[in-house]
Design a protein around this motif. Structure first.
Motif, mmCIF file in Angstrom:
data_model
loop_
_atom_site.group_PDB
_atom_site.id
_atom_site.type_symbol
_atom_site.label_atom_id
_atom_site.label_comp_id
_atom_site.label_asym_id
_atom_site.label_seq_id
_atom_site.Cartn_x
_atom_site.Cartn_y
_atom_site.Cartn_z
ATOM 1 N N UNK A 92 0.758 -1.052 0.125
ATOM 2 C CA UNK A 92 0.082 0.036 0.084
ATOM 3 C C UNK A 92 0.692 1.325 0.115
ATOM 4 N N UNK A 93 2.093 1.086 0.265
ATOM 5 C CA UNK A 93 3.042 2.368 0.293
ATOM 6 C C UNK A 93 4.441 1.948 -0.319
ATOM 7 N N UNK A 94 4.243 2.049 -1.858
ATOM 8 C CA UNK A 94 5.354 1.265 -2.606
ATOM 9 C C UNK A 94 6.673 2.351 -2.461
ATOM 10 N N UNK A 95 6.501 3.374 -2.129
ATOM 11 C CA UNK A 95 7.597 4.360 -1.815
ATOM 12 C C UNK A 95 8.464 4.228 -0.424
ATOM 13 N N UNK A 96 7.753 3.448 0.525
ATOM 14 C CA UNK A 96 8.336 3.262 1.882
ATOM 15 C C UNK A 96 8.763 1.813 1.826
ATOM 16 N N UNK A 97 9.922 1.749 2.327
ATOM 17 C CA UNK A 97 10.828 0.389 2.278
ATOM 18 C C UNK A 97 11.331 0.229 3.797
ATOM 19 N N UNK A 98 10.896 -1.087 4.035
ATOM 20 C CA UNK A 98 11.163 -1.369 5.590
ATOM 21 C C UNK A 98 12.744 -2.268 5.282
ATOM 22 N N UNK A 99 13.536 -1.785 6.113
ATOM 23 C CA UNK A 99 15.213 -2.276 5.866
ATOM 24 C C UNK A 99 15.217 -2.913 7.401
ATOM 25 N N UNK A 100 15.955 -4.110 7.229
ATOM 26 C CA UNK A 100 15.883 -5.064 8.192
ATOM 27 C C UNK A 100 17.382 -5.319 8.324
ATOM 28 N N UNK A 101 18.141 -5.302 9.404
ATOM 29 C CA UNK A 101 19.480 -5.807 9.331
ATOM 30 C C UNK A 101 19.612 -7.175 9.861
ATOM 31 N N UNK A 102 20.360 -8.086 9.564
ATOM 32 C CA UNK A 102 20.387 -9.321 9.836
ATOM 33 C C UNK A 102 21.737 -9.881 10.547
ATOM 34 N N UNK A 103 21.890 -10.933 11.129
ATOM 35 C CA UNK A 103 23.134 -11.360 11.432
ATOM 36 C C UNK A 103 23.200 -12.683 11.407
ATOM 37 N N UNK A 104 24.326 -13.428 11.174
ATOM 38 C CA UNK A 104 24.337 -15.031 10.952
ATOM 39 C C UNK A 104 24.401 -15.495 12.702
ATOM 40 N N UNK A 105 23.456 -16.352 12.835
ATOM 41 C CA UNK A 105 23.572 -16.804 14.158
ATOM 42 C C UNK A 105 24.848 -17.591 14.546
ATOM 43 N N UNK A 106 25.174 -17.091 15.918
ATOM 44 C CA UNK A 106 26.266 -17.530 16.420
ATOM 45 C C UNK A 106 27.533 -16.563 16.028
ATOM 46 N N UNK A 107 27.561 -15.762 15.165
ATOM 47 C CA UNK A 107 28.383 -14.657 14.859
ATOM 48 C C UNK A 107 28.812 -13.532 16.123
ATOM 49 N N UNK A 108 29.827 -12.904 15.884
ATOM 50 C CA UNK A 108 30.081 -11.800 17.071
ATOM 51 C C UNK A 108 28.995 -10.654 16.925
ATOM 52 N N UNK A 109 28.473 -10.424 15.596
ATOM 53 C CA UNK A 109 27.455 -9.519 15.588
ATOM 54 C C UNK A 109 26.041 -9.758 16.238
ATOM 55 N N UNK A 110 25.721 -11.040 16.095
ATOM 56 C CA UNK A 110 24.470 -11.811 16.627
ATOM 57 C C UNK A 110 24.923 -11.539 18.191
ATOM 58 N N UNK A 111 25.993 -11.892 18.664
ATOM 59 C CA UNK A 111 26.151 -11.997 20.049
ATOM 60 C C UNK A 111 26.007 -10.519 20.555
ATOM 61 N N UNK A 112 26.179 -9.504 19.722
ATOM 62 C CA UNK A 112 26.309 -8.045 20.105
ATOM 63 C C UNK A 112 24.512 -7.760 20.066
ATOM 64 N N UNK A 113 23.899 -8.198 19.329
ATOM 65 C CA UNK A 113 22.397 -7.926 19.151
ATOM 66 C C UNK A 113 21.793 -8.663 20.212
ATOM 67 N N UNK A 114 22.173 -9.693 20.732
ATOM 68 C CA UNK A 114 21.605 -10.546 21.946
ATOM 69 C C UNK A 114 21.870 -9.565 22.974
ATOM 70 N N UNK A 115 23.043 -9.160 23.442
ATOM 71 C CA UNK A 115 23.455 -8.174 24.251
ATOM 72 C C UNK A 115 22.331 -6.991 24.456
#
Length: 294
Positions: A245-268
């Motif tokens: 309904x809003x093609x000019x609006x974009x949902x951007x989601x950052x993802x992290x590989x499970x078990x990676x250091x980045x995933x650990x930071x997000x978990x904290x």
């Protein structure tokens, strides 16, 4: 837009060598890549017709002709949509021409953002950041910016801190300019977009250089490497979804590989670990927080 169409077509034929297109090379070439005559031959149209198209005088070009030119120039899907937009600035774009743009979000979208257990934000036209969740704010510091400065293109090209925040700055810059160019093709009469492009062109040598190459690309998915001033190195993937309904609006989601250091930071961060509590002086090191006045 006549100039944009001609420059776009010239930039695309310049990147194709005759041998790559199965053509024999002959004579001295004053410009790199294919000649106009060769593009016309590959597309199966007259040379005069193709020249008129490059000059912006092909407003009545049929789908068949535009598709043939796109094939001859080996355009990507995003570049093909851009060709249609430039050739028909008053309409006739390829499927899903954007509807009426709204810079406000539905209440349900804000609830969705808060329900996502990953950094997530919504981009509007011109790469304006319209909303975000707490994790995205911790990563990018959106809430510390004045509303008028929450624009990813401005912060990327005008803030000196962006080069440290994004170790792969050149890649991010190319993607940003390509997405902005796509927006410009679809909305040639947007005065705010024209002002933004003018400002970036005046104030950023890098933007002028990239913009001159006419890159065109949708923001779909990819990788984003971030060097955060407090959280350290963060290695994200990202997925971009157009909101129904809003093609000019974009949902951007950052993802992290499970078990990676980045995933650990997000978990904290999600658990409320103090690692997510940024010092008072850390906001200035995030992109956009030190953009000089216009």
């Amino acid at each position: 837009m006549h100039t944009d169409l001609g420059e776009f077509l010239q930039s695309r034929r310049a990147r194709i060598q005759p041998s790559d297109a199965g053509l024999r090379e002959y004579g001295r070439r004053r410009v790199p890549g294919l000649r106009r005559e060769e593009v016309a031959q590959l597309a199966g149209v007259s040379v005069d017709y193709y020249i008129r198209l490059e000059q912006g005088r092909g407003r009545n070009a049929s789908d068949a002709v535009l598709d043939a030119v796109a094939r001859a120039l080996r355009l990507t899907d995003s570049e093909r949509v851009h060709l249609y937009a430039l050739a028909r600035p008053t309409g006739g774009h390829l499927p899903s021409t954007p509807g009426v743009y709204r810079d406000s979000l539905r209440a349900g979208v804000r609830l969705l953002l808060d329900a996502i257990a990953a950094p997530a934000f919504v981009l509007g036209r011109r790469m304006d950041v319209l909303a975000w969740n707490a994790l995205a704010d911790t990563i990018s510091g959106f809430s510390a910016l004045p509303e008028a400065e929450r624009n990813q293109a401005r912060s990327l090209f005008l803030d000196p801190a962006a080069a440290q925040f994004y170790p792969d700055w050149e890649i991010v810059a190319a993607e940003t300019a390509a997405f902005l160019r796509r927006d410009a093709g679809l909305h040639p009469d947007d005065p705010d977009l024209l002002l933004l492009v003018d400002e970036l062109s005046r104030r950023s040598d890098a933007f002028r250089r990239i913009w001159a190459d006419h890159p065109v690309k949708e923001k779909t998915y990819g990788a984003k490497l971030i060097q955060h001033p407090v959280l350290g190195t963060l290695d994200f993937g990202y997925e971009t979804l157009a909101l129904p309904g809003d093609p000019d609006q974009l949902l951007v989601v950052y993802t992290a590989v499970p078990g990676s250091p980045t995933a650990a930071v997000l978990a904290d961060l999600t658990a409320g670990n103090p690692v997510g509590q940024l010092p008072d002086n850390s906001a200035a090191a995030l992109p956009g927080n030190s953009v000089a006045p216009r």
